[in-house]
Design a protein around this motif. Structure first.
Motif, PDB file in Angstrom:
ATOM      1  N   ARG A 215      69.830 -36.881 -26.061  1.00 56.08           N
ATOM      2  CA  ARG A 215      68.684 -37.925 -26.132  1.00 56.08           C
ATOM      3  C   ARG A 215      68.589 -38.697 -25.119  1.00 56.08           C
ATOM      4  O   ARG A 215      67.299 -38.906 -24.657  1.00 56.08           O
ATOM      5  CB  ARG A 215      69.109 -38.734 -27.436  1.00 56.08           C
ATOM      6  CG  ARG A 215      67.973 -40.231 -27.665  1.00 56.08           C
ATOM      7  CD  ARG A 215      66.963 -39.732 -28.324  1.00 56.08           C
ATOM      8  NE  ARG A 215      66.284 -40.951 -28.876  1.00 56.08           N
ATOM      9  CZ  ARG A 215      65.523 -41.793 -28.136  1.00 56.08           C
ATOM     10  NH1 ARG A 215      65.285 -41.741 -26.975  1.00 56.08           N
ATOM     11  NH2 ARG A 215      65.147 -42.733 -28.740  1.00 56.08           N
ATOM     12  N   ILE A 236      69.046 -31.819 -18.084  1.00 58.22           N
ATOM     13  CA  ILE A 236      68.167 -32.058 -19.242  1.00 58.22           C
ATOM     14  C   ILE A 236      66.657 -32.106 -18.849  1.00 58.22           C
ATOM     15  O   ILE A 236      66.150 -33.085 -18.333  1.00 58.22           O
ATOM     16  CB  ILE A 236      68.318 -33.419 -20.115  1.00 58.22           C
ATOM     17  CG1 ILE A 236      70.058 -33.463 -20.338  1.00 58.22           C
ATOM     18  CG2 ILE A 236      67.760 -33.020 -21.458  1.00 58.22           C
ATOM     19  CD1 ILE A 236      70.672 -32.113 -21.081  1.00 58.22           C
ATOM     20  N   ASP A 237      65.928 -30.733 -19.347  1.00 54.66           N
ATOM     21  CA  ASP A 237      64.533 -31.154 -18.768  1.00 54.66           C
ATOM     22  C   ASP A 237      63.545 -31.182 -19.901  1.00 54.66           C
ATOM     23  O   ASP A 237      62.268 -31.250 -19.675  1.00 54.66           O
ATOM     24  CB  ASP A 237      64.148 -29.613 -18.290  1.00 54.66           C
ATOM     25  CG  ASP A 237      64.758 -28.976 -17.040  1.00 54.66           C
ATOM     26  OD1 ASP A 237      65.127 -29.989 -16.348  1.00 54.66           O
ATOM     27  OD2 ASP A 237      65.411 -27.988 -17.067  1.00 54.66           O
ATOM     28  N   LEU A 238      63.984 -31.813 -20.962  1.00 57.48           N
ATOM     29  CA  LEU A 238      63.022 -32.151 -22.167  1.00 57.48           C
ATOM     30  C   LEU A 238      62.526 -33.422 -21.640  1.00 57.48           C
ATOM     31  O   LEU A 238      62.969 -34.417 -21.269  1.00 57.48           O
ATOM     32  CB  LEU A 238      63.906 -32.542 -23.398  1.00 57.48           C
ATOM     33  CG  LEU A 238      64.760 -31.415 -23.849  1.00 57.48           C
ATOM     34  CD1 LEU A 238      65.534 -31.839 -24.996  1.00 57.48           C
ATOM     35  CD2 LEU A 238      63.945 -30.162 -24.486  1.00 57.48           C
ATOM     36  N   GLN A 240      60.746 -37.163 -21.669  1.00 55.01           N
ATOM     37  CA  GLN A 240      60.916 -38.599 -22.295  1.00 55.01           C
ATOM     38  C   GLN A 240      59.467 -39.143 -22.674  1.00 55.01           C
ATOM     39  O   GLN A 240      58.668 -38.900 -22.012  1.00 55.01           O
ATOM     40  CB  GLN A 240      61.756 -39.623 -21.481  1.00 55.01           C
ATOM     41  CG  GLN A 240      63.216 -39.153 -21.123  1.00 55.01           C
ATOM     42  CD  GLN A 240      64.133 -39.402 -22.286  1.00 55.01           C
ATOM     43  OE1 GLN A 240      63.790 -39.853 -23.280  1.00 55.01           O
ATOM     44  NE2 GLN A 240      65.325 -39.528 -21.926  1.00 55.01           N
ATOM     45  N   ARG A 242      62.290 -38.982 -25.816  1.00 53.14           N
ATOM     46  CA  ARG A 242      62.721 -37.850 -26.851  1.00 53.14           C
ATOM     47  C   ARG A 242      63.059 -38.628 -28.269  1.00 53.14           C
ATOM     48  O   ARG A 242      63.641 -39.596 -28.276  1.00 53.14           O
ATOM     49  CB  ARG A 242      63.924 -37.268 -26.150  1.00 53.14           C
ATOM     50  CG  ARG A 242      63.819 -36.852 -24.874  1.00 53.14           C
ATOM     51  CD  ARG A 242      65.124 -36.362 -24.290  1.00 53.14           C
ATOM     52  NE  ARG A 242      64.922 -35.988 -22.778  1.00 53.14           N
ATOM     53  CZ  ARG A 242      65.920 -36.031 -21.955  1.00 53.14           C
ATOM     54  NH1 ARG A 242      67.114 -36.458 -22.451  1.00 53.14           N
ATOM     55  NH2 ARG A 242      65.604 -35.879 -20.794  1.00 53.14           N
ATOM     56  N   SER A 246      64.666 -34.360 -32.610  1.00 52.90           N
ATOM     57  CA  SER A 246      63.542 -33.022 -32.272  1.00 52.90           C
ATOM     58  C   SER A 246      64.390 -32.059 -31.894  1.00 52.90           C
ATOM     59  O   SER A 246      65.697 -31.811 -31.795  1.00 52.90           O
ATOM     60  CB  SER A 246      62.978 -33.636 -30.889  1.00 52.90           C
ATOM     61  OG  SER A 246      64.057 -33.551 -29.868  1.00 52.90           O
ATOM     62  N   GLY A 248      64.223 -29.856 -29.534  1.00 49.81           N
ATOM     63  CA  GLY A 248      64.776 -29.495 -28.188  1.00 49.81           C
ATOM     64  C   GLY A 248      66.368 -30.165 -28.313  1.00 49.81           C
ATOM     65  O   GLY A 248      67.271 -29.413 -27.916  1.00 49.81           O
ATOM     66  N   VAL A 249      66.424 -31.352 -28.572  1.00 49.55           N
ATOM     67  CA  VAL A 249      67.487 -32.186 -28.537  1.00 49.55           C
ATOM     68  C   VAL A 249      68.722 -31.372 -29.502  1.00 49.55           C
ATOM     69  O   VAL A 249      69.665 -31.217 -29.025  1.00 49.55           O
ATOM     70  CB  VAL A 249      67.246 -33.685 -28.935  1.00 49.55           C
ATOM     71  CG1 VAL A 249      68.852 -34.544 -29.013  1.00 49.55           C
ATOM     72  CG2 VAL A 249      66.389 -34.222 -27.904  1.00 49.55           C
TER      73      VAL A 249
END
Length: 270
Positions: A215, A236-238, A240, A242, A246, A248-249
């Motif tokens: 996260r 971690i390319d998700l 923010q 986050r 979710s 992706g997490v």
């Protein structure tokens, strides 16, 4: 190998210089740590090498007892490595613990002012700066409140403000939200993410909670079970901000959890 801990600024200097371009904010080079002697000797960390870039948010993840907090204490300068070298070019980092460690006889504002005093901030400027920091952690108006008047989440916000009062660009966080309920923890995840981005802090964050690690971080570093070694890293390319729930997490958390389970199984088999 000669153990060393190096900072390039006075620990009390509130305006410590940033690292030179291209230099890491934290450099951990071939660090070993053992406790005890002879047959009672316990090898906790084994050849840890890790660079943290200026402005990077890195989480250290691993099973209980793998040496995460020991490594953080070494970076903070609270202990020395048995071998290897740790460099923090910008000066001594700020440290935030799981327990808020606020002085109960002082108000929220006075707790922060004490840190400002130790950082060399002139007396005439301390109250205004303490109030500014309380506003930063969304506790405006809490300057005169005593610790017993604050909820657990509010206490950790004050502890965060006190850590920021030390003036360091490197913030070390040792499971600071572990004792909080899920909703309060999620709110404080938002707050530390916001403050990290606004102040361009370098954060090294210890946790045993995989979803919390994903996260928050730009990079997750998994330590093996004792002795702690860097087992694997994830970028971690998700984007923010986050959400901990979710997809992706959740998906990446499942992958990392499997790796963590594997490390625990290997430790048990040995």
């Amino acid at each position: 190998m000669t153990p060393a801990l190096t900072t390039s600024a006075d620990p009390t200097d509130a305006a410590a210089p940033a690292p030179a371009d291209g230099a890491p904010a934290v450099r951990i080079s071939h660090v070993h740590k053992s406790f005890g002697r002879g047959s009672a000797r316990t090898h906790v960390l084994d050849d840890i090498t890790l660079d943290v870039a200026p402005g990077e948010f890195v989480t250290l993840l691993g099973a209980s007892g793998c040496g995460k907090s020991t490594l953080l204490n070494l970076v903070a300068g609270l202990d020395r490595p048995s071998a290897g070298e740790i460099q923090v070019p910008g000066g001594r980092p700020a440290l935030m613990f799981q327990e808020h460690a606020l002085f109960p006889w002082l108000t929220a504002g006075r707790n922060i002012e004490l840190a400002l005093k130790l950082a060399g901030v002139p007396r005439a400027e301390r109250r205004a700066e303490a109030e500014r920091l309380l506003e930063l952690v969304r506790l405006g108006g809490a300057y005169g409140k005593r610790v017993h008047e604050l909820s657990g989440g509010m206490r950790q916000r004050v502890a965060m403000a006190r850590a920021l009062a030390q003036g360091s660009q490197v913030l070390l966080m040792d499971e600071p939200f572990a004792a909080l309920d899920a909703i309060t923890r999620d709110v404080l995840h938002d707050e530390i993410t916001r403050i990290w981005a606004e102040r361009r802090l370098t954060v090294l964050f210890v946790t045993h909670n995989v979803r919390e690690a994903v996260r928050l971080a730009e990079r997750v570093v998994l330590l093996s079970s004792r002795p702690g070694r860097v087992a694997r890293e994830w970028r971690i390319d998700l984007p923010q901000p986050r959400r901990i729930e979710s997809s992706g997490v959740a998906d990446l958390s499942i992958e990392i959890t499997e790796e963590l389970r594997g490390e625990i199984r290997r430790h048990v088999q040995h």
